[in-house]
Design a protein around this motif. Structure first.
Motif, PDB file in Angstrom:
ATOM      1  N   ALA A  89       0.879  -1.164   0.000  1.00 40.66           N
ATOM      2  CA  ALA A  89       0.000   0.000   0.000  1.00 40.66           C
ATOM      3  C   ALA A  89       0.916   1.213   0.000  1.00 40.66           C
ATOM      4  O   ALA A  89       1.600   1.490   0.989  1.00 40.66           O
ATOM      5  CB  ALA A  89      -0.919   0.017   1.214  1.00 40.66           C
ATOM      6  N   SER A  90       0.978   1.916  -1.105  1.00 37.60           N
ATOM      7  CA  SER A  90       1.935   3.003  -1.275  1.00 37.60           C
ATOM      8  C   SER A  90       1.713   4.125  -0.267  1.00 37.60           C
ATOM      9  O   SER A  90       0.579   4.469   0.064  1.00 37.60           O
ATOM     10  CB  SER A  90       1.831   3.574  -2.694  1.00 37.60           C
ATOM     11  N   VAL A  95       3.426   3.660  -8.107  1.00 40.63           N
ATOM     12  CA  VAL A  95       3.113   2.237  -8.214  1.00 40.63           C
ATOM     13  C   VAL A  95       3.838   1.723  -9.459  1.00 40.63           C
ATOM     14  O   VAL A  95       3.388   1.924 -10.589  1.00 40.63           O
ATOM     15  CB  VAL A  95       1.593   2.011  -8.309  1.00 40.63           C
ATOM     16  N   GLN A  96       4.977   1.090  -9.229  1.00 38.91           N
ATOM     17  CA  GLN A  96       5.807   0.581 -10.318  1.00 38.91           C
ATOM     18  C   GLN A  96       6.584  -0.622  -9.795  1.00 38.91           C
ATOM     19  O   GLN A  96       6.775  -0.775  -8.587  1.00 38.91           O
ATOM     20  CB  GLN A  96       6.766   1.660 -10.827  1.00 38.91           C
ATOM     21  N   PHE A 119      10.473  11.838   4.262  1.00 36.38           N
ATOM     22  CA  PHE A 119      11.416  11.219   3.329  1.00 36.38           C
ATOM     23  C   PHE A 119      11.584  12.022   2.040  1.00 36.38           C
ATOM     24  O   PHE A 119      12.705  12.190   1.545  1.00 36.38           O
ATOM     25  CB  PHE A 119      10.968   9.794   3.002  1.00 36.38           C
ATOM     26  N   HIS A 120      10.507  12.501   1.475  1.00 32.69           N
ATOM     27  CA  HIS A 120      10.617  13.186   0.180  1.00 32.69           C
ATOM     28  C   HIS A 120      11.497  14.433   0.277  1.00 32.69           C
ATOM     29  O   HIS A 120      12.256  14.743  -0.645  1.00 32.69           O
ATOM     30  CB  HIS A 120       9.223  13.544  -0.346  1.00 32.69           C
ATOM     31  N   GLU A 121      11.420  15.137   1.401  1.00 30.90           N
ATOM     32  CA  GLU A 121      12.239  16.329   1.585  1.00 30.90           C
ATOM     33  C   GLU A 121      13.699  15.979   1.893  1.00 30.90           C
ATOM     34  O   GLU A 121      14.619  16.732   1.547  1.00 30.90           O
ATOM     35  CB  GLU A 121      11.681  17.192   2.721  1.00 30.90           C
ATOM     36  N   LEU A 122      13.929  14.830   2.538  1.00 32.68           N
ATOM     37  CA  LEU A 122      15.271  14.467   2.994  1.00 32.68           C
ATOM     38  C   LEU A 122      15.924  13.393   2.134  1.00 32.68           C
ATOM     39  O   LEU A 122      17.054  12.983   2.413  1.00 32.68           O
ATOM     40  CB  LEU A 122      15.192  13.971   4.446  1.00 32.68           C
ATOM     41  N   THR A 141      12.109   4.423  -5.970  1.00 29.59           N
ATOM     42  CA  THR A 141      12.031   5.735  -5.324  1.00 29.59           C
ATOM     43  C   THR A 141      11.523   5.660  -3.886  1.00 29.59           C
ATOM     44  O   THR A 141      11.200   6.688  -3.300  1.00 29.59           O
ATOM     45  CB  THR A 141      11.093   6.653  -6.132  1.00 29.59           C
ATOM     46  N   THR A 142      11.473   4.468  -3.310  1.00 29.66           N
ATOM     47  CA  THR A 142      10.875   4.328  -1.986  1.00 29.66           C
ATOM     48  C   THR A 142      11.878   4.544  -0.859  1.00 29.66           C
ATOM     49  O   THR A 142      13.084   4.327  -1.015  1.00 29.66           O
ATOM     50  CB  THR A 142      10.265   2.927  -1.805  1.00 29.66           C
TER      51      THR A 142
END
Length: 277
Positions: A89-90, A95-96, A119-122, A141-142
């Motif tokens: 569950a993303s 979703v890849q 996470f996205h910012e760091l 990209t996770t």
């Protein structure tokens, strides 16, 4: 978030664990009871070891597990003594296939439920800390995959518990330096073909759910009429995000801030503490 299971023990056809139990992982893909989301339909993956090779086979798909014909076909024919399965569950990443667990590097497999807050910012700072020789192997990209490669960078090969502890300590340090008070929420499974290590930890609050199966000899004593218990070794174990059924005495909650090792000759359950690398 996600649901996962890790199996170690007598070689089994994957179907016996993935589909047949009352509350199997496939059932959990639609009807999870303990996850943040009831439905886990953003892809899935399975990985397994065979006796003749130390590197695992891994397959991924972006569709839901509950109606995937290829997964059903593989599960009915592949037999393994150690395998992982994960339904996703993303938490915001695409979703890849490259974002589906389990992740693999050499002999190692890794899967995760939880998240790195902020996470996205760091992400850039985390990724730049990965060993340059390992960096080209990152495909998705996770946060989960970056955690894996940070653990490899910090010594997973030589010291699996220490590698995960130093990864966790590094993520916490970076997060708190940037104003994230509770950076880590995780249950993690990692395997090298011989052992399964499982971790349940959160920087603050209650970690995601995690359970392990009771000793098979104890279950035989409790349930002498359960015929399926006669065909597996005493060292057979399952570690799961949530129990696969309601057999009394079968499941034990992994305590918070704990790691366990499932391995030949005796299992381990110990306190887990992050380390600053």
């Amino acid at each position: 978030m996600c649901r996962w299971l890790a199996y170690s023990g007598t070689p089994l056809v994957l179907d016996e664990v993935l589909y047949r139990p009352q509350h199997s992982l496939i059932d959990q893909s639609l009807h999870a009871r303990m996850g943040v989301e009831t439905t886990n339909g953003d892809g899935f993956g399975i990985g397994w070891y065979e006796d003749h090779t130390r590197t695992p086979a891994v397959i991924h798909d972006i569709g839901p597990a509950w109606n995937n014909r290829n997964l059903r076909e593989i599960a009915e024919h592949v037999r393994s003594p150690l395998f992982f399965a994960h339904i996703r569950a993303s938490t915001g990443t695409a979703v890849q296939q490259t974002n589906c667990h389990p992740f693999r590097h050499g002999r190692w497999m890794w899967m995760h439920n939880g998240s790195i807050a902020g996470f996205h910012e760091l992400r850039r700072e985390f990724v730049l800390a990965v060993d340059p020789e390992l960096f080209p192997s990152i495909e998705g990209t996770t946060d989960s995959e970056v955690m894996f490669y940070l653990a490899l960078t910090f010594g997973l090969d030589e010291d699996p518990v220490g590698g995960v502890a130093r990864m966790t300590g590094f993520v916490e340090r970076v997060g708190r330096e940037h104003g994230v008070p509770s950076p880590v929420q995780m249950t993690v499974a990692v395997a090298d073909g011989e052992r399964v290590l499982a971790f349940r930890y959160a920087s603050e609050g209650t970690p995601r759910s995690l359970y392990y199966s009771s000793r098979v000899d104890d279950l035989r004593a409790l349930h002498p009429d359960a015929t399926f218990l006669q065909d597996v070794s005493d060292e057979t174990r399952l570690v799961v995000s949530e129990p696969l059924g309601d057999l009394p005495g079968a499941w034990n909650e992994v305590p918070a801030d704990t790691y366990g090792i499932v391995q030949p000759g005796g299992d381990v359950l110990q306190d887990f503490r992050p380390e600053v690398p």
